[in-house]
Write a protein that holds these residues in place. Sequence first.
Motif, PDB file in Angstrom:
ATOM      1  N   LYS A 184       0.855  -1.393  -0.142  1.00  0.00           N
ATOM      2  CA  LYS A 184       0.007   0.063  -0.044  1.00  0.00           C
ATOM      3  C   LYS A 184       0.797   1.154  -0.199  1.00  0.00           C
ATOM      4  O   LYS A 184       0.550   2.293  -0.721  1.00  0.00           O
ATOM      5  CB  LYS A 184      -1.150   0.073   1.054  1.00  0.00           C
ATOM      6  N   THR A 185       1.738   0.942   1.028  1.00  0.00           N
ATOM      7  CA  THR A 185       2.780   2.291   0.987  1.00  0.00           C
ATOM      8  C   THR A 185       3.670   2.616  -0.379  1.00  0.00           C
ATOM      9  O   THR A 185       3.751   3.833  -1.188  1.00  0.00           O
ATOM     10  CB  THR A 185       3.766   2.296   2.077  1.00  0.00           C
ATOM     11  N   ASP A 240       1.924   6.815  -6.742  1.00  0.00           N
ATOM     12  CA  ASP A 240       0.757   7.859  -7.374  1.00  0.00           C
ATOM     13  C   ASP A 240       1.054   9.308  -6.872  1.00  0.00           C
ATOM     14  O   ASP A 240       1.009  10.007  -7.586  1.00  0.00           O
ATOM     15  CB  ASP A 240      -0.347   7.566  -6.377  1.00  0.00           C
ATOM     16  N   ASP A 241       1.525   9.307  -5.783  1.00  0.00           N
ATOM     17  CA  ASP A 241       2.187  10.847  -5.653  1.00  0.00           C
ATOM     18  C   ASP A 241       3.110  11.291  -6.468  1.00  0.00           C
ATOM     19  O   ASP A 241       3.162  12.433  -6.838  1.00  0.00           O
ATOM     20  CB  ASP A 241       2.568  10.895  -3.745  1.00  0.00           C
ATOM     21  N   GLU A 258       1.052   4.116  -2.840  1.00  0.00           N
ATOM     22  CA  GLU A 258       0.484   5.444  -2.662  1.00  0.00           C
ATOM     23  C   GLU A 258       1.932   6.343  -3.058  1.00  0.00           C
ATOM     24  O   GLU A 258       1.602   7.588  -3.369  1.00  0.00           O
ATOM     25  CB  GLU A 258       0.374   5.653  -1.100  1.00  0.00           C
TER      26      GLU A 258
END
Length: 725
Positions: free
Chosen positions: A523-524, A530-531, A527
């Motif tokens: 998940k990290t 995506d950032d 994210e």
Amino acid sequence: MMKSSSPADQTERQLEDKGMSFAKLFNLLLLGFLAIQVTIGVIIIVRFIGGEMKRMQLESVKVQLEGREHALENYLNDRLALLEDYAKLPVFVAGVMNPFAQRADVVDFIDALTMLKEEAYFCLQDYDGNPIYSDAKTAIYLLKGQDFTDLVEQKKRFMVDIVMFAKSGPGSSFWRLSVPVNYNGLPEGVLTAYIPVSKEALPIAGNEMTRLSIITDGGSIISHGSVQEPALTLRVKTRFPGIELRQSVSRQVIEKRVEYLVSILIIALIIGTVTLSAVIQLVGRQILIVPHAKLQAISKALEQEVEKQTADLKMRTAQLSVENRERREAEAAAQEAEQLVTTLLEGIGAAFFIIDPDTGHIINHNDRALSMLNIVPGKLAWDSCRELFEGLPGGMPDLLCPENADQDPFVEGVIHGKDGHTFPIARHLVSVEVGGRKHIGVILFDITERKNLERRLSIAQKLESIGELASGIAHEINTPVQYIGDSVHFVQEAFEDVAAVMETKDELVRQCRDEGSHGDLLKTIEETSDDADLEFVMRELPKACARALDGTDRVATIVRAMKQFSHPGSEGKTAVDLNQSLENTITVAKNEWKYVAEIETDFEPLPPVPCLAGDINQVFLNILVNAAHAIEDVVGNSGEKGTIRISTRNGARFVTISISDTGCGIAPENRDKIFDPFFTTKDVGKGTGQGLAIAHDIIVERHGGSIDVRSKPGEGSTFIISLPY
């Protein structure tokens, strides 16, 4: 007893008899002249002028028929143009693309259409010829067969013919005009208009002497007027196949017109001849019938007076011969001195003339002065010096016609010829004595060669300085450009390695996701990706590197071209690759042409040509910049671009370079002056008038070649350079 007559009376009667016989002879000659003149005049009028008048009448009928043919074509062209505009309307395009869904809209729209306020029927057919909409009258006259195929296959742009709705009567004949309905530039259907053929709408109005008809396929469609037989019939075909106009005119009408005009001319000839004869007879009686005896008496008296004057002249002639001999000796000495001065001036190419300060007229000159200043010798007797050069620019009267010899004894200036030719001169003033009075002597030297040498030296010095500066700047730019290129190459290569690592990472993430392990870590990672918009970065970074490398390559190309173009070279000729020189010139001058023109090149392989590289580059640059400016005068700020075409050809002894443009061209009156120094047609501040003069000097004088120009105003110019090798 008869009275004896005196000698005076007998002389008077003889004179009267001679006068009467001379008058009779004069009258007979006058009558003969009258008869011959009238006879010749009538023959000329009847045989030549009459035939020419008949031909002019027939030519008038032919011109009238051609005018009507043009009017008929204009009538049909107007309606074809309107029909083509209709075919571009969205409702018709949609109708042929989707006939079932759009038929109602097509029907409603066609019912509201007109053809330039004329009654008309319309028909719309799809690509296969099936009617989408057709009036009951036009259903059986749909466009079919080869004509329809030619339209949809774009072999023809339109079709025009005539169809018969009935055998005769009003409204029986219709024009059938057909054009394709295009979608995305391809025909998808055909739109047809049916317009009644009527004499009121067409140029076929006739009268009692003319019959006009429209003919199609050998038959008359509409005819108006009548003629009396026998008739002369002329035909003319229109630009529409199978349609022609026929006009018939009565031959008797033409012959009557000619006979009437010939009769008027014959009557005018007779009246003019009789009037002329009366005037000649009246004047002849006053000036020709002169008593011969009186003339002989006057002649004898004149002979006696001549003998007396001759004796007196002989005595004066003896006195004048002595004076003339002395004068000739003095004149010979003066002439020798003048010839010596003239020879010296001619030998050094100087023009010389003398001005009378009181009248301002040129009283003496040499041939060089006439040729240099383009003076007509006959005008020297009537016009003063200032009047000869009045109206010419550049202060010509003040330069060539000083008021005294002390006024600026030495000055330089420019001569402006009446034909537009200009050249620099040096003027010297001297005081000369003629007839005991001081006059102004003007000596002129043509210093064109000196000025050209000075100009070439100045330009060469400037170009050498600019070339050294440009070469230095190009060198300084080249180093950081190499740094940038190397850095971009490093980033590009490093990115390939990083991309491989990222692919391995993505594979690891997919396996972990499939196994359901390390969920928090996955998940990290998602994210963080995506950032950072990692997918966009991975996709766009190679493109950014490619663009950066392309930019550095272009900068490097320009730098190399600048270094080669600005290289001072050697003082002697070296073997030059002219194709490469042209490529360098195109690159260096790109800022001049890239906004107004496209460059087209057609280079043949050329052998190395012995040239002064810097001078040849300057010639190419001058002509290329002139071509860009000529195109700019045409396109302005419209955003459109012209074309500059550059080609090279290899001949047996010469190489030929052609530089063409689509600019404004050169006016015929300026074509012979474009290579003159300081001649320019550009606006003030935009041109010096030296570019083409320098080019001509470099090609012709320094390389033994030739430079020529071909130009048509409004179409462009072509400069053709030939260099030996």
